[in-house]
Scaffold this motif. Structure first.
Motif, mmCIF file in Angstrom:
data_model
loop_
_atom_site.group_PDB
_atom_site.id
_atom_site.type_symbol
_atom_site.label_atom_id
_atom_site.label_comp_id
_atom_site.label_asym_id
_atom_site.label_seq_id
_atom_site.Cartn_x
_atom_site.Cartn_y
_atom_site.Cartn_z
ATOM 1 N N GLU A 30 76.402 35.309 -61.084
ATOM 2 C CA GLU A 30 76.379 35.753 -62.185
ATOM 3 C C GLU A 30 76.030 37.089 -61.870
ATOM 4 N N ALA A 31 75.682 37.984 -60.877
ATOM 5 C CA ALA A 31 75.287 39.074 -60.551
ATOM 6 C C ALA A 31 77.399 39.938 -60.102
ATOM 7 N N THR A 32 77.749 38.576 -59.564
ATOM 8 C CA THR A 32 79.063 38.922 -58.687
ATOM 9 C C THR A 32 79.913 38.961 -60.605
ATOM 10 N N LEU A 33 78.932 38.382 -61.330
ATOM 11 C CA LEU A 33 80.510 38.113 -62.401
ATOM 12 C C LEU A 33 80.370 39.547 -63.302
ATOM 13 N N HIS A 34 78.617 40.029 -63.666
ATOM 14 C CA HIS A 34 78.611 41.284 -64.162
ATOM 15 C C HIS A 34 79.120 42.245 -62.999
ATOM 16 N N ALA A 35 79.675 42.534 -61.985
ATOM 17 C CA ALA A 35 79.881 44.123 -60.992
ATOM 18 C C ALA A 35 81.973 43.368 -61.569
ATOM 19 N N ILE A 36 82.286 41.958 -61.100
ATOM 20 C CA ILE A 36 83.627 42.534 -62.078
ATOM 21 C C ILE A 36 83.369 42.405 -63.117
ATOM 22 N N LEU A 37 82.758 42.325 -64.452
ATOM 23 C CA LEU A 37 82.362 43.386 -65.645
ATOM 24 C C LEU A 37 83.105 44.584 -65.673
ATOM 25 N N ASN A 38 81.968 44.925 -65.077
ATOM 26 C CA ASN A 38 81.429 46.514 -64.725
ATOM 27 C C ASN A 38 82.231 47.252 -63.972
ATOM 28 N N ARG A 39 83.157 46.901 -62.904
ATOM 29 C CA ARG A 39 83.797 47.202 -62.262
ATOM 30 C C ARG A 39 85.775 47.304 -62.165
ATOM 31 N N ASN A 40 86.016 46.381 -63.227
ATOM 32 C CA ASN A 40 86.753 45.922 -63.253
ATOM 33 C C ASN A 40 87.812 45.548 -62.417
ATOM 34 N N ASP A 41 87.190 45.214 -61.524
ATOM 35 C CA ASP A 41 87.347 44.868 -60.061
ATOM 36 C C ASP A 41 87.587 43.272 -59.459
ATOM 37 N N ALA A 42 87.852 42.260 -59.046
ATOM 38 C CA ALA A 42 87.945 41.325 -59.008
ATOM 39 C C ALA A 42 89.172 40.804 -57.564
ATOM 40 N N LYS A 43 88.401 39.599 -56.817
ATOM 41 C CA LYS A 43 90.093 39.054 -55.470
ATOM 42 C C LYS A 43 90.338 38.282 -56.922
ATOM 43 N N TYR A 44 92.053 38.205 -56.477
ATOM 44 C CA TYR A 44 92.354 37.076 -56.779
ATOM 45 C C TYR A 44 91.705 35.665 -57.116
ATOM 46 N N SER A 45 91.107 35.083 -56.325
ATOM 47 C CA SER A 45 90.645 34.095 -55.982
ATOM 48 C C SER A 45 89.381 33.394 -57.557
ATOM 49 N N GLN A 46 88.164 34.531 -57.707
ATOM 50 C CA GLN A 46 87.414 35.161 -58.359
ATOM 51 C C GLN A 46 88.258 35.077 -60.545
ATOM 52 N N LEU A 47 90.278 35.327 -60.671
ATOM 53 C CA LEU A 47 89.897 35.709 -61.090
ATOM 54 C C LEU A 47 91.121 34.246 -61.484
ATOM 55 N N SER A 48 90.937 33.830 -60.740
ATOM 56 C CA SER A 48 92.008 32.815 -60.494
ATOM 57 C C SER A 48 90.772 31.400 -61.600
ATOM 58 N N ARG A 49 89.797 30.996 -61.306
ATOM 59 C CA ARG A 49 88.150 30.435 -61.271
ATOM 60 C C ARG A 49 88.153 30.314 -62.620
ATOM 61 N N ILE A 50 87.755 31.780 -62.850
ATOM 62 C CA ILE A 50 87.483 32.815 -64.185
ATOM 63 C C ILE A 50 88.089 32.233 -65.126
ATOM 64 N N ALA A 51 89.802 32.089 -64.701
ATOM 65 C CA ALA A 51 90.917 32.439 -65.708
ATOM 66 C C ALA A 51 90.941 30.125 -65.769
ATOM 67 N N GLY A 52 90.983 29.795 -64.733
ATOM 68 C CA GLY A 52 90.526 27.931 -65.215
ATOM 69 C C GLY A 52 89.740 27.936 -65.638
ATOM 70 N N VAL A 53 88.433 28.344 -66.096
ATOM 71 C CA VAL A 53 87.306 28.008 -66.828
ATOM 72 C C VAL A 53 87.741 28.079 -68.441
ATOM 73 N N LEU A 54 88.000 29.180 -68.942
ATOM 74 C CA LEU A 54 88.731 30.311 -69.974
ATOM 75 C C LEU A 54 89.757 29.256 -70.018
ATOM 76 N N ASP A 55 90.490 28.282 -69.410
ATOM 77 C CA ASP A 55 91.418 27.904 -69.990
ATOM 78 C C ASP A 55 93.033 29.126 -70.549
ATOM 79 N N VAL A 56 93.501 29.834 -69.325
ATOM 80 C CA VAL A 56 94.149 31.281 -69.804
ATOM 81 C C VAL A 56 94.832 31.472 -68.327
ATOM 82 N N SER A 57 95.828 31.707 -68.200
ATOM 83 C CA SER A 57 96.849 32.153 -67.091
ATOM 84 C C SER A 57 95.332 33.531 -66.293
ATOM 85 N N VAL A 58 95.753 34.026 -65.144
ATOM 86 C CA VAL A 58 95.088 35.165 -64.403
ATOM 87 C C VAL A 58 95.856 36.176 -64.958
#
Length: 109
Positions: A30-58
């Motif tokens: 959850e801390a990493t997710l908040h960091a991604i949202l607050n800094r608008n910065d993420a690793k591709y692997s993190q975005l890929s996992r988030i996109a998979g859960v939300l059923d959208v493309s990176v």
């Protein structure tokens, strides 16, 4: 709405999820997710996992595409992110400019 944070927040609201649920399902703390949202910065692997859960493309999450699902895209399997051509050209120009500056600097020494 181009920021990753905005797109993720809208998508979780549309899916009646919480950030905690997204964190658990994407196996991101959850801390990493908040960091991604607050800094608008993420690793591709993190975005890929988030996109998979939300059923959208990176590409949709990053604002590179307005299509939530890209037709015939194998984005997650390939491990690539779509980059707009003008951004690639701009990066190439910057690289050439930096190379020229380095050469000029070396010639002055």
């Amino acid at each position: 709405m181009k920021r990753i944070e905005d797109r993720i927040r809208v998508l979780i609201a549309e899916r009646n999820m919480t950030l905690l649920q997204l964190a658990i399902q994407s196996k991101i703390t959850e801390a990493t997710l908040h960091a991604i949202l607050n800094r608008n910065d993420a690793k591709y692997s993190q975005l890929s996992r988030i996109a998979g859960v939300l059923d959208v493309s990176v590409s949709y999450l990053t604002g590179e595409s307005d299509l939530q699902k890209l037709p015939n895209a194998k984005e997650q399997q390939a491990g690539f992110v779509n980059i707009k051509m003008d951004e690639v050209l701009d990066m190439q120009r910057q690289i050439i400019d930096l190379q020229n500056r380095l050469l000029m600097k070396e010639n002055k020494i």
